[in-house]
Write an enzyme that holds these catalytic residues in place. Structure first.
Site, PDB file in Angstrom:
ATOM      1  N   HIS A  51      27.591  -8.195   0.443  1.00 30.75           N
ATOM      2  CA  HIS A  51      27.376  -8.376  -0.944  1.00 30.75           C
ATOM      3  C   HIS A  51      28.087  -7.381  -1.769  1.00 30.75           C
ATOM      4  CE1 HIS A  51      23.108 -10.282  -0.255  1.00 30.75           C
ATOM      5  NE2 HIS A  51      24.208 -11.204   0.328  1.00 30.75           N
ATOM      6  N   GLU A  53      27.361  -4.657  -3.564  1.00 32.02           N
ATOM      7  CA  GLU A  53      27.121  -3.233  -3.498  1.00 32.02           C
ATOM      8  C   GLU A  53      27.691  -2.855  -1.995  1.00 32.02           C
ATOM      9  OE1 GLU A  53      23.366  -5.112  -5.087  1.00 32.02           O
ATOM     10  OE2 GLU A  53      25.107  -5.447  -3.840  1.00 32.02           O
ATOM     11  N   SER A 172      35.085 -48.909 -19.630  1.00 31.71           N
ATOM     12  CA  SER A 172      34.871 -47.591 -19.942  1.00 31.71           C
ATOM     13  C   SER A 172      35.977 -46.454 -19.480  1.00 31.71           C
ATOM     14  CB  SER A 172      33.458 -46.977 -19.537  1.00 31.71           C
ATOM     15  OG  SER A 172      33.396 -47.054 -18.255  1.00 31.71           O
ATOM     16  N   ARG A 188      33.332 -30.282 -12.497  1.00 36.44           N
ATOM     17  CA  ARG A 188      32.733 -30.565 -11.050  1.00 36.44           C
ATOM     18  C   ARG A 188      33.114 -29.625 -10.100  1.00 36.44           C
ATOM     19  NH1 ARG A 188      35.401 -36.671 -10.086  1.00 36.44           N
ATOM     20  NH2 ARG A 188      34.179 -37.833 -11.706  1.00 36.44           N
ATOM     21  N   THR A 200      26.520 -46.729 -12.337  1.00 32.99           N
ATOM     22  CA  THR A 200      27.277 -46.290 -12.555  1.00 32.99           C
ATOM     23  C   THR A 200      28.350 -46.249 -11.280  1.00 32.99           C
ATOM     24  OG1 THR A 200      26.844 -44.368 -14.152  1.00 32.99           O
ATOM     25  CG2 THR A 200      28.830 -43.986 -12.898  1.00 32.99           C
ATOM     26  N   ASP A 204      31.744 -48.527 -11.760  1.00 32.42           N
ATOM     27  CA  ASP A 204      32.892 -47.911 -11.617  1.00 32.42           C
ATOM     28  C   ASP A 204      33.346 -47.432 -10.383  1.00 32.42           C
ATOM     29  OD1 ASP A 204      32.935 -47.877 -14.272  1.00 32.42           O
ATOM     30  OD2 ASP A 204      32.051 -45.965 -14.504  1.00 32.42           O
ATOM     31  N   ARG A 211      39.300 -32.899  -8.182  1.00 29.30           N
ATOM     32  CA  ARG A 211      40.656 -33.144  -7.721  1.00 29.30           C
ATOM     33  C   ARG A 211      41.613 -32.728  -8.815  1.00 29.30           C
ATOM     34  NH1 ARG A 211      38.074 -37.710  -7.454  1.00 29.30           N
ATOM     35  NH2 ARG A 211      39.255 -38.699  -9.345  1.00 29.30           N
ATOM     36  N   GLU A 294      26.735 -37.311 -14.198  1.00 34.89           N
ATOM     37  CA  GLU A 294      27.582 -38.361 -14.587  1.00 34.89           C
ATOM     38  C   GLU A 294      27.283 -39.821 -14.219  1.00 34.89           C
ATOM     39  OE1 GLU A 294      31.828 -37.731 -13.619  1.00 34.89           O
ATOM     40  OE2 GLU A 294      31.528 -35.609 -12.934  1.00 34.89           O
ATOM     41  N   GLY A 296      25.053 -43.062 -16.732  1.00 30.95           N
ATOM     42  CA  GLY A 296      24.861 -44.021 -18.131  1.00 30.95           C
ATOM     43  C   GLY A 296      23.670 -43.483 -18.785  1.00 30.95           C
TER      44      GLY A 296
END
Length: 364
Positions: A51, A53, A172, A188, A200, A204, A211, A294, A296
């Site tokens: 961590h 510290e 779309s 993302r 969706t 799509d 990417r 992501e 509709g």
């Protein structure tokens, strides 16, 4: 700005270096000073490793050698999150602070997942709350998971000037500019999971991966892809089943797709209409801090009605989609909650030909 704030701001800057690599842990930065001079710096670099510290203390030893121990006894530590007091994959940071007899510790924000550093370390002078708001903001997903028992939820939409997300035909793609689409890949990359609906996916066939985000590809951890498939519509051949990332499918009956040893996981639930329960499961069982929506209007409106949207990101293109366009919300005027749903604009930036508008719920 006071000197104390200056040191804590440097610690916050160090913390952000762990943006892509610490999940599900929070980002933490640490600065150690002696005589108003910085002698050690560290941050939590990767989940499962030391961590902030411990790294800052080690930095002092690396720099000062044999003198380090006596100098640390007269030093002041600035850390962005309450040091851990529980043993996890690494020993508790509180022990390293105590063993090195650090004189005083400034803590930006408390951590309710711990046992209480200040209560256990009564022999160390401790001040809490220095730049607390800034410290909580960089780890808002972590705090949401710990305190609300659900991820921090960001909804993303690409819209035209008239609020449309698709033509009447349903087309779309490419409403927004290439620069906006690149920014989505950055969005993302900094989220632990992407949540979408079956509509969706079937329309799509997205990959839902990050990417060309502009981040170091060796540090980008692909987000978990999460889909609700109530009626077993998925075939297993969709792009979300690529081996680029893991995929979690929520179903309410036996699915045609089975969990495998690679990257597909099936969760069966009797009530998939309750998105609070779904989000709770993702937080508790999958340790998801930040999730990107992501989807509709169906998913968006369901989240909106349940007050589950913490941040709304709109990429607005200077295009008009016209009559019978599809919009990102179908809430009717008769909905009792409609008049109480509102957002405040946090920022507006130009991105390519578009505007990126970031909003948060208006709680007033």
């Amino acid at each position: 700005m006071t000197l104390h704030e200056e040191y804590m701001r440097e610690a916050l800057s160090l913390a952000k270096r762990g943006l892509l690599t610490t999940r599900p842990n929070p980002m933490v930065g640490c600065v150690i000073t002696h005589g108003d001079k910085v002698i050690g710096r560290g941050w939590h670099e990767r989940a499962g490793q030391n961590h902030a510290e411990v790294n800052a203390i080690q930095n002092v030893y690396d720099t000062l050698g044999e003198k380090a121990k006596s100098v640390l006894e007269e030093s002041v530590m600035y850390v962005t999150l309450e040091p851990c007091s529980k043993t996890g994959k690494t020993p508790p940071c509180s022990e390293a602070i105590r063993e090195n007899r650090i004189k005083k510790v400034y803590i930006a924000s408390e951590d309710n997942s711990q046992d209480g550093f200040a209560k256990k370390q009564t022999d160390i002078e401790i001040e809490t709350g220095l730049l607390r708001d800034e410290a909580r903001d960089i780890n808002k997903g972590f705090f949401s998971r710990i305190e609300k028992k659900r991820p921090f939820i960001t909804a993303k939409m690409g819209i035209g000037l008239d609020g449309g997300i698709a033509l009447a035909s349903g087309e779309s793609k490419w409403i927004t500019s290439e620069e906006s689409r690149e920014d989505v890949h950055r969005l993302r990359a900094i989220n632990d999971a992407i949540f979408t609906g079956i509509g969706t996916v079937m329309k799509d066939d997205p990959s839902l991966t990050s990417r060309n985000s502009g981040y170091d590809e060796n540090e980008v951890i692909q987000p978990l892809r999460v889909v609700i498939d109530r009626n077993n519509q998925l075939s297993g051949n969709e792009n979300i089943f690529s081996e680029d990332s893991d995929t979690l499918i929520f179903v309410n009956k036996n699915s045609n797709i089975k969990s495998n040893d690679k990257n597909v996981f099936i969760e069966q639930s009797a009530d998939l209409s309750n998105l609070k329960n779904v989000m709770h499961h993702l937080a508790e069982e999958k340790q998801i801090n930040n999730i990107l929506i992501e989807a509709g209007s169906g998913i968006f409106d369901a989240l909106l009605k349940e007050d589950l949207i913490d941040c709304l990101v709109l990429y607005q293109s200077p295009k008009i989609l016209g009559k019978n366009r599809k919009t990102f919300s179908k809430l009717g005027q008769s909905d009792k909650k409609l008049s109480t749903i509102g957002f405040k604009i946090d920022s507006v930036t130009n991105i390519g030909l578009d505007k990126k508008i970031t909003l948060s719920p208006n709680k007033e």
